[in-house]
Design a protein around this motif. Structure first.
Motif, short mmCIF file in Angstrom:
data_model
loop_
_atom_site.label_atom_id
_atom_site.label_comp_id
_atom_site.label_asym_id
_atom_site.label_seq_id
_atom_site.Cartn_x
_atom_site.Cartn_y
_atom_site.Cartn_z
N ASN B 253 43.67 48.17 43.89
CA ASN B 253 44.32 46.85 43.89
C ASN B 253 45.83 46.97 43.70
N LEU B 269 44.37 44.89 53.83
CA LEU B 269 43.06 44.29 53.56
C LEU B 269 42.92 43.04 54.41
N HIS B 274 38.30 41.46 51.28
CA HIS B 274 38.30 40.64 50.06
C HIS B 274 36.89 40.15 49.72
N GLU B 275 36.08 39.90 50.74
CA GLU B 275 34.69 39.51 50.47
C GLU B 275 33.94 40.67 49.81
N ILE B 277 35.32 43.02 47.92
CA ILE B 277 35.85 43.12 46.55
C ILE B 277 35.15 42.11 45.64
N HIS B 281 32.55 42.88 42.34
CA HIS B 281 32.72 42.33 40.99
C HIS B 281 31.54 41.45 40.60
N TYR B 294 35.05 50.07 44.15
CA TYR B 294 35.59 50.12 45.50
C TYR B 294 36.98 50.74 45.51
#
Lengths: 385, 385
Positions: B253, B269, B274-275, B277, B281, B294
């Motif tokens: 990140n 990215l 982002h989906e 990531i 989480h 990741y």
């Protein structure tokens, strides 16, 4: 109080971003921020206040819905700060300090669209209460700040500097005006409202997580922001658009970089936001000069800055690149172009349709003001309560 | 040289990212980096070398195409460094130093897919040349580094630490092995190859722009990376997966935050990244424990780390959330699941189909090795050249 007091307050958009509190309760920021206040003609909050022995209890209506004051720490704080000032000014036992207050507030733009509605809303609430209770000479930004941090910047028009201050109690954390809107009347702001369905982290929660987890934030706060704040104030005073524009873009990017450095990351920009960013850099490259700049708050919508002389040509390219099936009057709102039939100058490829909901063109504006268009009918309250 | 020498070299994936050079020519990094070397069974470069008086001129073939050596500074530097070592070892006038060299190289994975092909490629080139000229005892990472920075890490298997070093000439900038692949054999790597059409800034250009324009980069280099490098090496040595996983995610990140802080910003990215990531989480939150992490290089593809014991359950959820119309054997490649019929444990909502091209499951692997499967037929060269 025998009459309703009604005021209107503007939205502001930061070019040096506020992100991170040094005190969660008093809403004291970690760093200075700088903003432009937008014209109330296009976007504003409007608030009516009435208080008196005939009001049975404190009530706040926002956009037609009753707000639960009991569970809203920020609203409570604004009410109690105003009552504290009333007592300081008129005596501990003055009747006004005991009155209940009725508030009715409306925004003329979508509350949830990520268009800084809470800043305009709290600035309007505090300014209206101050007018109702004859407190306009007080430090209103410091009260508005405790409703919503960035609200303190909407207390002034033109260009505003919110100084973070150092005092633990926040005595030196307030907003000051850098210049009025008349200083740089050529400045135009274009708001690109982006279609988006994603649930985002609220800025209150996001900045708290950034303070707790981003290693880069402290460096931004201590090193980058102080230099940028000094530089952008200088650029504003000298009306140096290129410098103003570059610092604005860099600070928007750095703010979103800090969000990404937060753990887990906060992501506010979407694919369309990034397409806008790329388009603005491409446009400036094609123009051979920085003609337009962007900034993004905690959401995907873009706020563009451009000088009036460059607006028409840019708008032609913009609507070519971001086409819409909507009628032009629905798609492009706000200040009308004086010369709308320009040809897109650089002929960039159009993207797919309807990436943007609509485009709003506006300009700088003044701070809050009193108006006569009331949202509360005092007689019906006196009769019903 | 009477025979073809052929070697195979692995891909590596960084958990502490290399981003920014202190010397563009010598390819010296601003900061240390740490990587895992992946098993050659799934992904590798393969290179055959032959040299001798019968080779008319230096030639390099990559995936069936002739590479223009004259305009490729990196290839030239690798050739000249190898010839320098030959002379040092065998004398200034030894015949080998005069020989032309023929190289033929292939990757068993798409070169342009953003899967670190240049690291494996240059590591393989340097290792094969070293074997051909009997130079394997030399500092090969320092030579590979000058082909492609991260190639120096592919010279070793398992866990590798590329020390930035301080010397202006780079004498102390080389890779060392932290632990072999046998130290933590339970580690699995899942590569999610993302569908993407965007043209991206190359990592060489991107990191140069970051060095020139990102104010946050220096802080990352001086403050964040040294601490993280120390911590992740400790986590690797202690096989502390949670700590390893968290540092990996934070550093990915932060690297992308630096890219966004670059002016104009570099964005690697995309929405699918982002989906992924968010999914990772959410999965860890649902599991109540960090089960998977990741990392993303300068592209949208995700590299996930997970322990073997948690792989099957995670894979079940992963293919439920990222469904595909492809057959399972085409969609999920690499190491086969031992227990593939698990039910998705947390029942997350499926996203739209085919956001991923395919999923590759692999594990840690060793460094480069010599093999017998040659890409060059020596007899045809002797006859044709």
């Amino acid at each position: 109080m025998d009459k309703v007091v009604t005021c209107m307050a503007p939205v502001n958009i930061a070019t040096i971003k506020y992100w991170g509190k040094r005190d969660e309760h008093l809403i004291l920021p970690l760093n200075d921020s700088v903003s432009l206040t937008l014209d109330c003609d296009q976007m504003h909050s409007q608030t009516s206040v009435v208080a008196g022995p005939f009001v049975k209890k404190d009530t706040v209506m926002l956009n037609g819905h009753v707000m639960p004051i009991e569970t809203n720490e920020r609203l409570q704080r604004c009410f109690s700060l105003i009552r504290k000032l009333i007592k300081e000014k008129k005596g501990e036992n003055c009747p006004e300090a005991q009155w209940n207050i009725r508030v009715c507030s409306e925004n003329n733009f979508p509350t949830a669209a990520g268009l800084a509605s809470s800043a305009a809303g709290y600035a309007c609430l505090v300014y209206t209460l101050a007018n109702a209770f004859d407190l306009v000479t007080e430090d209103l930004p410091a009260i508005a700040r405790q409703g919503s941090g960035s609200a303190c910047r909407s207390i002034y028009g033109g260009f505003v500097h919110w100084k973070a201050g150092k005092d633990d109690l926040g005595s030196d954390s307030t907003a000051v005006q850098i210049a009025t809107e008349a200083h740089w009347p050529e400045m135009r702001i274009i708001i690109l409202v982006v279609n988006d369905s994603h649930k985002k982290t609220s800025s209150t929660v996001g900045m708290k997580k950034s303070v707790e987890t981003s290693e880069l934030l402290q460096y931004r706060v201590n090193k980058c922001v102080p230099e940028r704040t000094k530089d952008i104030i200088e650029a504003i005073i000298n009306k140096n658009f290129v410098k103003f524009a570059e610092i604005t873009m860099r600070d928007s990017n750095q703010f979103h970089a800090i969000c990404l450095d937060t753990y887990p990351p906060c992501v506010y920009l979407n694919g369309v936001s990034h397409e806008i960013i790329t388009f603005i850099h491409d446009y400036n490259d094609a123009a051979g000069h920085v003609k337009v700049s962007y900034t993004f708050d905690a959401g995907p919508n873009a706020f563009l800055f451009i000088l009036e002389k460059d607006l028409d040509l840019f708008m032609s390219e913009l609507i070519q690149v971001f086409p819409s099936d909507k009628s032009k009057s629905k798609y492009i709102r706000g200040i009308k172009s004086t010369n709308p039939d320009q040809v897109a100058p650089y002929g960039f490829e159009p993207k797919e349709k309807d990436l943007l909901k609509y485009i709003l063109v506006t300009k700088l504006g003044s701070g809050p003001k009193c108006i006569d268009n009331h949202l509360i009918d005092i007689d019906s309250i006196k009769n019903s309560d």
